[in-house]
Design a protein around this motif. Structure first.
Motif, PDB file in Angstrom:
ATOM      1  N   TYR A 128      19.476  42.401  36.900  1.00 37.01           N
ATOM      2  CA  TYR A 128      20.678  42.940  37.535  1.00 37.01           C
ATOM      3  C   TYR A 128      21.965  42.436  36.877  1.00 37.01           C
ATOM      4  CZ  TYR A 128      17.554  44.322  41.348  1.00 37.01           C
ATOM      5  OH  TYR A 128      16.543  44.881  42.096  1.00 37.01           O
ATOM      6  N   PHE A 129      21.873  41.386  36.053  1.00 41.51           N
ATOM      7  CA  PHE A 129      23.072  40.711  35.550  1.00 41.51           C
ATOM      8  C   PHE A 129      23.283  40.947  34.060  1.00 41.51           C
ATOM      9  CE2 PHE A 129      21.742  38.406  39.313  1.00 41.51           C
ATOM     10  CZ  PHE A 129      22.931  38.360  40.021  1.00 41.51           C
ATOM     11  N   ASP A 130      24.541  41.183  33.703  1.00 41.14           N
ATOM     12  CA  ASP A 130      24.901  41.304  32.291  1.00 41.14           C
ATOM     13  C   ASP A 130      24.846  39.949  31.601  1.00 41.14           C
ATOM     14  OD1 ASP A 130      25.926  44.228  32.070  1.00 41.14           O
ATOM     15  OD2 ASP A 130      26.952  43.446  33.847  1.00 41.14           O
ATOM     16  N   HIS A 131      25.246  38.893  32.317  1.00 42.43           N
ATOM     17  CA  HIS A 131      25.288  37.555  31.726  1.00 42.43           C
ATOM     18  C   HIS A 131      24.963  36.511  32.786  1.00 42.43           C
ATOM     19  CE1 HIS A 131      27.090  39.140  28.061  1.00 42.43           C
ATOM     20  NE2 HIS A 131      27.895  39.838  28.826  1.00 42.43           N
ATOM     21  N   VAL A 132      24.286  35.435  32.379  1.00 40.75           N
ATOM     22  CA  VAL A 132      24.003  34.288  33.233  1.00 40.75           C
ATOM     23  C   VAL A 132      24.458  33.051  32.475  1.00 40.75           C
ATOM     24  CG1 VAL A 132      22.236  32.929  34.401  1.00 40.75           C
ATOM     25  CG2 VAL A 132      22.032  35.431  34.316  1.00 40.75           C
ATOM     26  N   ILE A 133      25.427  32.328  33.047  1.00 39.63           N
ATOM     27  CA  ILE A 133      26.070  31.214  32.355  1.00 39.63           C
ATOM     28  C   ILE A 133      25.840  29.930  33.133  1.00 39.63           C
ATOM     29  CG2 ILE A 133      28.245  30.360  31.404  1.00 39.63           C
ATOM     30  CD1 ILE A 133      29.228  33.358  31.879  1.00 39.63           C
ATOM     31  N   GLY A 134      25.423  28.893  32.431  1.00 42.60           N
ATOM     32  CA  GLY A 134      25.226  27.588  33.046  1.00 42.60           C
ATOM     33  C   GLY A 134      26.367  26.641  32.742  1.00 42.60           C
ATOM     34  N   SER A 135      26.431  25.546  33.509  1.00 45.37           N
ATOM     35  CA  SER A 135      27.512  24.578  33.342  1.00 45.37           C
ATOM     36  C   SER A 135      27.438  23.834  32.020  1.00 45.37           C
ATOM     37  CB  SER A 135      27.507  23.584  34.500  1.00 45.37           C
ATOM     38  OG  SER A 135      27.923  24.210  35.695  1.00 45.37           O
ATOM     39  N   ASP A 136      26.251  23.830  31.396  1.00 45.00           N
ATOM     40  CA  ASP A 136      26.119  23.180  30.097  1.00 45.00           C
ATOM     41  C   ASP A 136      26.636  24.056  28.962  1.00 45.00           C
ATOM     42  OD1 ASP A 136      23.992  24.984  30.638  1.00 45.00           O
ATOM     43  OD2 ASP A 136      22.771  24.079  29.056  1.00 45.00           O
ATOM     44  N   GLU A 137      27.087  25.255  29.281  1.00 42.90           N
ATOM     45  CA  GLU A 137      27.513  26.217  28.261  1.00 42.90           C
ATOM     46  C   GLU A 137      29.021  26.428  28.235  1.00 42.90           C
ATOM     47  OE1 GLU A 137      23.329  28.731  28.221  1.00 42.90           O
ATOM     48  OE2 GLU A 137      24.864  29.263  29.696  1.00 42.90           O
ATOM     49  N   VAL A 138      29.756  25.588  28.958  1.00 46.76           N
ATOM     50  CA  VAL A 138      31.218  25.618  28.934  1.00 46.76           C
ATOM     51  C   VAL A 138      31.729  24.188  28.778  1.00 46.76           C
ATOM     52  CG1 VAL A 138      31.465  27.740  30.281  1.00 46.76           C
ATOM     53  CG2 VAL A 138      31.323  25.538  31.466  1.00 46.76           C
ATOM     54  N   ALA A 139      32.984  24.064  28.380  1.00 45.05           N
ATOM     55  CA  ALA A 139      33.552  22.728  28.144  1.00 45.05           C
ATOM     56  C   ALA A 139      33.682  21.939  29.441  1.00 45.05           C
ATOM     57  CB  ALA A 139      34.915  22.864  27.461  1.00 45.05           C
ATOM     58  N   ARG A 140      34.095  22.595  30.504  1.00 47.60           N
ATOM     59  CA  ARG A 140      34.307  21.920  31.789  1.00 47.60           C
ATOM     60  C   ARG A 140      33.611  22.727  32.887  1.00 47.60           C
ATOM     61  NH1 ARG A 140      40.485  21.728  32.717  1.00 47.60           N
ATOM     62  NH2 ARG A 140      40.175  23.922  32.122  1.00 47.60           N
ATOM     63  N   ALA A 141      32.790  22.055  33.681  1.00 45.87           N
ATOM     64  CA  ALA A 141      32.086  22.720  34.777  1.00 45.87           C
ATOM     65  C   ALA A 141      33.021  22.903  35.975  1.00 45.87           C
ATOM     66  CB  ALA A 141      30.863  21.897  35.169  1.00 45.87           C
ATOM     67  N   LYS A 142      32.559  23.634  36.990  1.00 43.82           N
ATOM     68  CA  LYS A 142      33.327  23.772  38.224  1.00 43.82           C
ATOM     69  C   LYS A 142      33.635  22.374  38.775  1.00 43.82           C
ATOM     70  CE  LYS A 142      30.368  27.680  39.513  1.00 43.82           C
ATOM     71  NZ  LYS A 142      29.349  28.123  40.496  1.00 43.82           N
ATOM     72  N   PRO A 143      34.796  22.170  39.358  1.00 40.57           N
ATOM     73  CA  PRO A 143      35.757  23.162  39.846  1.00 40.57           C
ATOM     74  C   PRO A 143      36.746  23.682  38.801  1.00 40.57           C
ATOM     75  CG  PRO A 143      36.473  20.975  40.478  1.00 40.57           C
ATOM     76  CD  PRO A 143      35.133  20.795  39.828  1.00 40.57           C
ATOM     77  N   ALA A 144      36.619  23.293  37.548  1.00 40.78           N
ATOM     78  CA  ALA A 144      37.467  23.870  36.505  1.00 40.78           C
ATOM     79  C   ALA A 144      37.172  25.367  36.389  1.00 40.78           C
ATOM     80  CB  ALA A 144      37.219  23.174  35.175  1.00 40.78           C
ATOM     81  N   PRO A 145      38.126  26.152  35.896  1.00 41.94           N
ATOM     82  CA  PRO A 145      37.933  27.608  35.831  1.00 41.94           C
ATOM     83  C   PRO A 145      37.140  28.092  34.625  1.00 41.94           C
ATOM     84  CG  PRO A 145      40.122  27.057  35.048  1.00 41.94           C
ATOM     85  CD  PRO A 145      39.500  25.765  35.534  1.00 41.94           C
ATOM     86  N   ASP A 146      36.734  27.180  33.730  1.00 39.91           N
ATOM     87  CA  ASP A 146      36.161  27.580  32.446  1.00 39.91           C
ATOM     88  C   ASP A 146      34.993  28.542  32.562  1.00 39.91           C
ATOM     89  OD1 ASP A 146      37.698  25.205  32.262  1.00 39.91           O
ATOM     90  OD2 ASP A 146      36.786  24.699  30.335  1.00 39.91           O
ATOM     91  N   ILE A 147      34.069  28.294  33.490  1.00 43.75           N
ATOM     92  CA  ILE A 147      32.858  29.107  33.559  1.00 43.75           C
ATOM     93  C   ILE A 147      33.159  30.526  34.028  1.00 43.75           C
ATOM     94  CG2 ILE A 147      32.184  28.448  35.919  1.00 43.75           C
ATOM     95  CD1 ILE A 147      29.276  28.197  34.754  1.00 43.75           C
ATOM     96  N   VAL A 148      34.136  30.663  34.928  1.00 44.08           N
ATOM     97  CA  VAL A 148      34.524  32.003  35.380  1.00 44.08           C
ATOM     98  C   VAL A 148      35.278  32.740  34.275  1.00 44.08           C
ATOM     99  CG1 VAL A 148      35.805  33.314  37.103  1.00 44.08           C
ATOM    100  CG2 VAL A 148      34.597  31.236  37.779  1.00 44.08           C
ATOM    101  N   LEU A 149      36.172  32.043  33.603  1.00 46.84           N
ATOM    102  CA  LEU A 149      36.905  32.667  32.493  1.00 46.84           C
ATOM    103  C   LEU A 149      35.952  33.088  31.380  1.00 46.84           C
ATOM    104  CD1 LEU A 149      39.980  30.268  32.348  1.00 46.84           C
ATOM    105  CD2 LEU A 149      39.954  32.640  33.166  1.00 46.84           C
ATOM    106  N   HIS A 150      34.936  32.269  31.108  1.00 45.11           N
ATOM    107  CA  HIS A 150      33.951  32.626  30.086  1.00 45.11           C
ATOM    108  C   HIS A 150      33.180  33.883  30.502  1.00 45.11           C
ATOM    109  CE1 HIS A 150      31.275  32.267  26.744  1.00 45.11           C
ATOM    110  NE2 HIS A 150      30.236  31.865  27.456  1.00 45.11           N
ATOM    111  N   ALA A 151      32.829  33.968  31.782  1.00 42.65           N
ATOM    112  CA  ALA A 151      32.149  35.157  32.284  1.00 42.65           C
ATOM    113  C   ALA A 151      33.015  36.394  32.106  1.00 42.65           C
ATOM    114  CB  ALA A 151      31.786  34.972  33.755  1.00 42.65           C
ATOM    115  N   LEU A 152      34.299  36.286  32.385  1.00 45.26           N
ATOM    116  CA  LEU A 152      35.193  37.436  32.245  1.00 45.26           C
ATOM    117  C   LEU A 152      35.305  37.879  30.792  1.00 45.26           C
ATOM    118  CD1 LEU A 152      38.105  36.600  34.724  1.00 45.26           C
ATOM    119  CD2 LEU A 152      35.963  37.824  35.133  1.00 45.26           C
ATOM    120  N   ARG A 153      35.340  36.907  29.875  1.00 43.83           N
ATOM    121  CA  ARG A 153      35.390  37.269  28.456  1.00 43.83           C
ATOM    122  C   ARG A 153      34.125  38.023  28.048  1.00 43.83           C
ATOM    123  NH1 ARG A 153      38.015  32.140  28.036  1.00 43.83           N
ATOM    124  NH2 ARG A 153      36.019  31.082  27.701  1.00 43.83           N
TER     125      ARG A 153
END
Length: 251
Positions: A159-184
């Motif tokens: 069902y999902f175009d992308h599945v992103i984990g916290s190890d795949e961004v520079a800063r995990a939640k609560p930073a916005p990085d993972i959501v911004l990466h998803a939007l890109r």
């Protein structure tokens, strides 16, 4: 719980609501589901507590890891549960626990993955959002490989175009990085996206990324803490999300 219909929930009785507001029959007092303007083209989901009920598995895995690494004494699972939504190594740092807990915790999480269940109504919701033309992603506190493995096992990955984990961004939640990466990856602007999560860290990440912040109240969550953050919407059932996501017009 019984399976939910993917249809849009009926409004509550009482005064008519404005056209851009939908209501859930049993919504928390004072909470409305205001349709974002403009309507969303993408939804970013947290995983645990939103799509799947993994609370029991996390508890078993944490207790086993604590006993293996720390030894005797009561494992502080209640404190650990207050940090759910964060990346596991970050939780260990906050709690002052050994980073070595991650190995046995991950091992036990994989071993017990067959006990994780999908919340009632989630499959129907995801299928309907796909049919309506919205793009979907997962942005989770888990590592990417663990999240994708679990979603494959449960039959949700498709069902999902992308599945992103916290190890795949520079800063995990609560930073916005993972959501911004998803939007890109989804190629969707902030104004056309929403994030739905069951933790304060999810709402903070959504707000930091400039997207609509939606609280999911159907899992093992601290409802009072979520509502105190004044999310843009608070939902009691997965199907309620459909009221916020009208079908996209054909290109």
């Amino acid at each position: 719980m019984s399976a939910e219909s993917p249809g849009v929930p009926a409004p509550t009785s009482g005064p008519a609501l404005p056209d851009n507001v939908a209501a859930s029959r049993d919504r928390p007092p004072g909470t409305t589901l205001t349709l974002p303007t403009p309507a969303p083209h993408a939804v970013v989901f947290d995983l645990d507590g939103v799509l799947v009920d993994s609370f029991g598995v996390m508890r078993q895995a944490f207790l086993a890891a604590y006993a293996e690494v720390v030894g005797d004494g009561q494992a502080p699972f209640e404190e650990y549960s207050r940090h759910l939504g964060r990346y596991f190594p970050d939780i260990m740092r906050i709690m002052g626990l050994p980073a070595e807990l991650e190995g046995p915790f991950v091992r036990e999480s994989y071993r017990l993955a067959h006990q994780v269940t999908v919340f009632d109504g989630v499959r129907e919701l995801l299928a309907e959002l796909n049919d309506r033309g919205l793009r979907l992603a997962v942005a989770t506190g888990k590592s990417g490989p663990r999240a994708r493995n679990l979603l494959e096992q449960l039959g949700l990955r498709r069902y999902f175009d992308h599945v992103i984990g916290s190890d795949e961004v520079a800063r995990a939640k609560p930073a916005p990085d993972i959501v911004l990466h998803a939007l890109r990856l989804l190629d969707v602007p902030q104004s056309r996206a929403m994030m739905i999560g069951d933790a304060v860290t999810d709402l903070a990440s959504a707000r930091g990324a400039g997207v609509t912040a939606v609280a999911a109240l159907w899992g093992e969550t601290d409802e009072a803490a979520l509502l105190a953050e004044k999310p843009d919407a608070a939902l009691r059932r997965p199907a309620d999300l459909l009221a916020l996501c009208p079908p996209l017009a054909a290109p």
